[in-house]
Write an enzyme that holds these catalytic residues in place. Structure first.
Site, PDB file in Angstrom:
ATOM      1  N   HIS A 201       0.813  -1.217   0.000  1.00  0.00           N
ATOM      2  CA  HIS A 201       0.000   0.000   0.000  1.00  0.00           C
ATOM      3  C   HIS A 201       0.843   1.262   0.000  1.00  0.00           C
ATOM      4  O   HIS A 201       0.428   2.291  -0.513  1.00  0.00           O
ATOM      5  CB  HIS A 201      -1.029  -0.029   1.124  1.00  0.00           C
ATOM      6  CG  HIS A 201      -2.180  -0.903   0.762  1.00  0.00           C
ATOM      7  ND1 HIS A 201      -2.236  -2.219   1.110  1.00  0.00           N
ATOM      8  CD2 HIS A 201      -3.278  -0.655   0.000  1.00  0.00           C
ATOM      9  CE1 HIS A 201      -3.336  -2.750   0.597  1.00  0.00           C
ATOM     10  NE2 HIS A 201      -3.984  -1.829  -0.079  1.00  0.00           N
ATOM     11  N   GLU A 448     -11.053 -10.897  -4.427  1.00  0.00           N
ATOM     12  CA  GLU A 448      -9.657 -10.739  -4.011  1.00  0.00           C
ATOM     13  C   GLU A 448      -9.028 -12.017  -3.493  1.00  0.00           C
ATOM     14  O   GLU A 448      -7.825 -12.076  -3.277  1.00  0.00           O
ATOM     15  CB  GLU A 448      -9.564  -9.690  -2.895  1.00  0.00           C
ATOM     16  CG  GLU A 448     -10.018  -8.327  -3.338  1.00  0.00           C
ATOM     17  CD  GLU A 448      -9.854  -7.282  -2.248  1.00  0.00           C
ATOM     18  OE1 GLU A 448      -8.897  -6.510  -2.324  1.00  0.00           O
ATOM     19  OE2 GLU A 448     -10.699  -7.248  -1.336  1.00  0.00           O
ATOM     20  N   ASP A 472      -4.572  -8.232  -4.295  1.00  0.00           N
ATOM     21  CA  ASP A 472      -4.752  -9.277  -3.291  1.00  0.00           C
ATOM     22  C   ASP A 472      -4.979 -10.631  -3.932  1.00  0.00           C
ATOM     23  O   ASP A 472      -4.545 -11.647  -3.394  1.00  0.00           O
ATOM     24  CB  ASP A 472      -5.924  -8.925  -2.371  1.00  0.00           C
ATOM     25  CG  ASP A 472      -5.476  -7.989  -1.269  1.00  0.00           C
ATOM     26  OD1 ASP A 472      -4.392  -8.220  -0.700  1.00  0.00           O
ATOM     27  OD2 ASP A 472      -6.195  -7.015  -0.984  1.00  0.00           O
ATOM     28  N   CYS A 519      -9.879  -3.462 -10.467  1.00  0.00           N
ATOM     29  CA  CYS A 519      -9.422  -2.221  -9.834  1.00  0.00           C
ATOM     30  C   CYS A 519      -8.056  -2.379  -9.184  1.00  0.00           C
ATOM     31  O   CYS A 519      -7.568  -1.485  -8.518  1.00  0.00           O
ATOM     32  CB  CYS A 519     -10.449  -1.718  -8.820  1.00  0.00           C
ATOM     33  SG  CYS A 519     -10.696  -2.853  -7.448  1.00  0.00           S
TER      34      CYS A 519
HETATM   35  C1  PEP Z   1      -6.631  -5.081  -4.690  1.00  0.00           C
HETATM   36  O1  PEP Z   1      -6.417  -5.899  -3.792  1.00  0.00           O
HETATM   37  O2  PEP Z   1      -6.326  -5.269  -5.877  1.00  0.00           O
HETATM   38  C2  PEP Z   1      -7.264  -3.780  -4.379  1.00  0.00           C
HETATM   39  C3  PEP Z   1      -7.655  -2.966  -5.330  1.00  0.00           C
HETATM   40  O3  PEP Z   1      -7.398  -3.457  -3.060  1.00  0.00           O
HETATM   41  P1  PEP Z   1      -6.177  -2.925  -2.184  1.00  0.00           P
HETATM   42  O4  PEP Z   1      -5.000  -2.705  -3.096  1.00  0.00           O
HETATM   43  O5  PEP Z   1      -6.601  -1.677  -1.500  1.00  0.00           O
HETATM   44  O6  PEP Z   1      -5.952  -4.061  -1.230  1.00  0.00           O
HETATM   45 MG    MG Z   2      -7.272  -5.550  -1.853  1.00  0.00          MG
END
Ligand code: PEP
Ligand code: MG
Length: 589
Positions: A201, A448, A472, A519
């Site tokens: 992140h 995910e 994820d 996403c």
């Molecule tokens: C993902 O896991 O691809 C996602 C978009 O969520 P995050 O990156 O916030 O875990």
């Molecule tokens: Mg995620």
């Protein structure tokens, strides 16, 4: 002396600037800029803290029992001497005056400088005085933490209202996503961290700042010194420290080139994203805070595909935002998008996104053994029912102001789906009872975890759409901690198992006539645009800064040709190589 440090490129482009080192043990220290007229106040805070620590040490000295070993008195003398030494408080003042750092940041910057000087001393006795210095700084930081001055609220940190200085780049062992948020409006032109993976992140927030960044650069924070000149090559994942004039000139040239390229891509902003064979492709934006909606609109995105609402919950020292504050934030995002759809994900707290300022390393070692498999995302929300309902009420109320969709992260069990829908029904009932207005919402689940990808048919009986979180999905399919640089070479979006799960999810959603988008970071990487289009994907959500490059790829694509080749890519031993030969173009990874 010039040297190079290698890491992983996570955000493109070239940054050239002076290093600002954030020592790993001090990442929990607030870092923000003070305005020009706040400098004197900040210096006074430092003076007050110094005087308070002097009194504290004085009291300790006075109260020492006569039988106490003489070394203790001598040690306290050393602490007092260090406290009054010009190289500590005097030089700290310099960081406040010259750089406008807040007092805590200035102190940690100066500690970094002095600690290195101690490390280089030949005399072991003097070398050991570093620990004393750290203790004195700890005392000062403790005093500062209790002087009642609070860091600026979220959303307005770090804006520097003066200019004319060298650009700055941030160098740290690790930065917690919460801290990264603090830097969102600051003046750093690049980032380097020792740890982290491509989709940690911290890397994602760095990417959202749209400035060059390299993570997993192992030794960077040890090798780079405060104020060194640093070139961050965010394309190659290389950091060059104190480059020669000729190297610097080359990078300045590349910097100008990438600015030109960016300007060229920006011209595509208003061009509709339609493929050569006339397929309209929806390009949406990922945002972290309501303020980011402006960048989403400017990028040409046709809505928000992922608003990571957990960022509203960070840096709050336990004081989480209530229904009213969340409602205002969601309404602001919806209104800023001016009628375009906004998909808001309920909090995904946990794993590498702790509520407070813990870095991933601290989390791992001090809290849970395996946070990614622990109480995160929907699991956390369901374990905090009243907080969850407050978020749902805020979302439902904001939906009265525009097109809002709610997305639930990390759902894996049908029991979670049911509990989530129950919570939503109760939130609606509470609003009815209170006579509050709310609007209609579409509901979606993030895909995910492999379990969710395999259960998509059952899930879609309850949801209007799914959104594939590839970050994820890759982590959980391949059992690779996305934030761990030690295994980042195995974090492979091209792994056939990952591609199969994505393909299956897209296919099933389409058969069932439901919406599906991606996403995760794959959606914003043009290296994957063709393969995702080939699988039938028509909706991509990414950081606003990526929209133009993905659009460029879309404009050159022919989905009929791509779809005809998808089976071969999926069956290939090396899907990356197969896609390269079938689709052509550069394949980044
Ligand atoms: C993902 O896991 O691809 C996602 C978009 O969520 P995050 O990156 O916030 O875990
Ligand atoms: Mg995620």
């Amino acid at each position: 002396m010039s040297l190079q440090v290698f890491g992983m490129p996570v955000s493109r482009g070239v940054a050239i600037g002076r290093a600002v080192l954030i020592a790993s043990s001090r990442v929990d220290v607030a870092h923000y800029y003070v305005a020009l007229d706040g400098v004197e106040h900040e210096i006074q805070r430092l003076r007050d803290a110094r005087d308070a620590v002097a009194t504290e040490i004085g009291t300790l000295q006075r109260d020492l029992p006569p039988e106490a070993p003489t070394e203790i008195a001598a040690l306290l003398d050393v602490h007092l001497m260090l406290l009054h030494d010009e190289t500590l408080t005097g030089a700290t003042k310099h960081w406040i005056v010259e750089r406008h750092y807040n007092a805590e940041w200035a102190l940690s910057a100066q500690l970094e400088v002095l600690a290195r000087q101690f490390d280089e001393m030949d005399d072991p006795y003097l070398r050991e005085r570093k620990a004393d210095l750290e203790q004195v700084v700890e005392r000062l930081l403790r005093q500062l933490a209790h002087d009642g001055d609070v860091p600026p609220p979220l959303g307005v940190p770090g804006v520097r209202d003066f200019g004319g200085e060298d650009p700055l780049v941030l160098v740290a062992n690790d930065v917690a996503p919460a801290d990264m948020l603090q830097f969102k409006k600051s003046v750093f032109t690049g980032f380097v961290t020792d740890v982290g993976g491509r989709t940690s992140h911290t890397a994602i927030v760095a990417r959202s700042l749209d400035i060059p960044a390299v993570v997993g650069a192992r030794e960077a924070s040890r090798l780079i010194r405060q104020d060194d000149w640093v070139v961050i090559d965010g394309d190659a994942g290389v950091v060059i420290v104190n480059p020669s004039e000729i190297v610097l000139e080359e990078y300045r040239f590349r910097q100008r080139q990438s600015e030109l390229e960016r300007a060229r891509l920006n011209r595509l902003r208003h061009t509709p994203a339609v493929t050569l064979d006339g397929q309209a492709i929806e390009l949406l934006a990922n945002i972290e805070l309501p303020d980011d909606a402006a960048a989403a609109v400017t990028s040409g995105a046709v809505g928000v595909g992922l608003f990571r609402s957990e960022f509203l919950f960070m840096n709050r020292a336990g004081d989480l935002p209530g229904e009213e504050e969340q409602y205002e934030a969601y309404r602001a995002a919806v209104q800023a998008m001016g009628g375009l759809p906004v998909t808001i994900r309920t909090v995904d707290i946990g794993a590498d996104k702790p509520l407070d300022r813990l870095s991933v390393n601290e989390l791992r070692h001090e809290h849970q053994l395996n946070p990614a498999l622990g109480l995160r995302a929907i699991r956390w929300s369901l374990s905090e029912p009243s907080m969850f309902r407050a978020q749902l009420r805020a979302l439902l109320r904001a939906a009265a102001h525009g097109k809002l969709r709610i997305l639930f992260p990390m759902v894996a069990h049908l029991s979670e789906v049911r509990a989530t829908l129950d919570a939503l029904a109760r939130a609606r009932a509470q609003l009815d009872d209170a006579g509050r207005a709310y609007g209609p919402v579409e509901l979606g689940a993030m895909i995910e975890v492999p379990a969710a990808a395999l259960m998509v048919d059952q899930f879609l009986q309850h949801f209007d759409f799914v959104s594939i979180g590839t970050n994820d999905l890759i982590q959980y399919t391949l059992a690779i901690d996305r934030a761990d640089d030690a295994v980042s070479h195995l974090y492979d979006p091209w792994h056939p198992a990952v591609l199969h799960l994505i393909h299956r999810t897209i296919e099933r959603a389409q058969v069932l006539g439901k919406g599906v988008s991606v996403c995760g970071e794959m959606a914003g990487d043009p290296a994957f645009t063709d393969v995702l289009l080939a699988m039938g994907l028509r909706s991509f959500s990414m950081h606003p800064s990526r929209v133009a490059s993905v659009k460029q790829r879309v404009l050159r694509a022919d989905t009929r040709r791509l779809a005809a080749a998808v089976a071969r890519v999926l069956a290939a031993e090396s899907p990356a190589a197969e896609a390269a030969s079938l689709f052509g173009g550069a394949l980044l990874n």
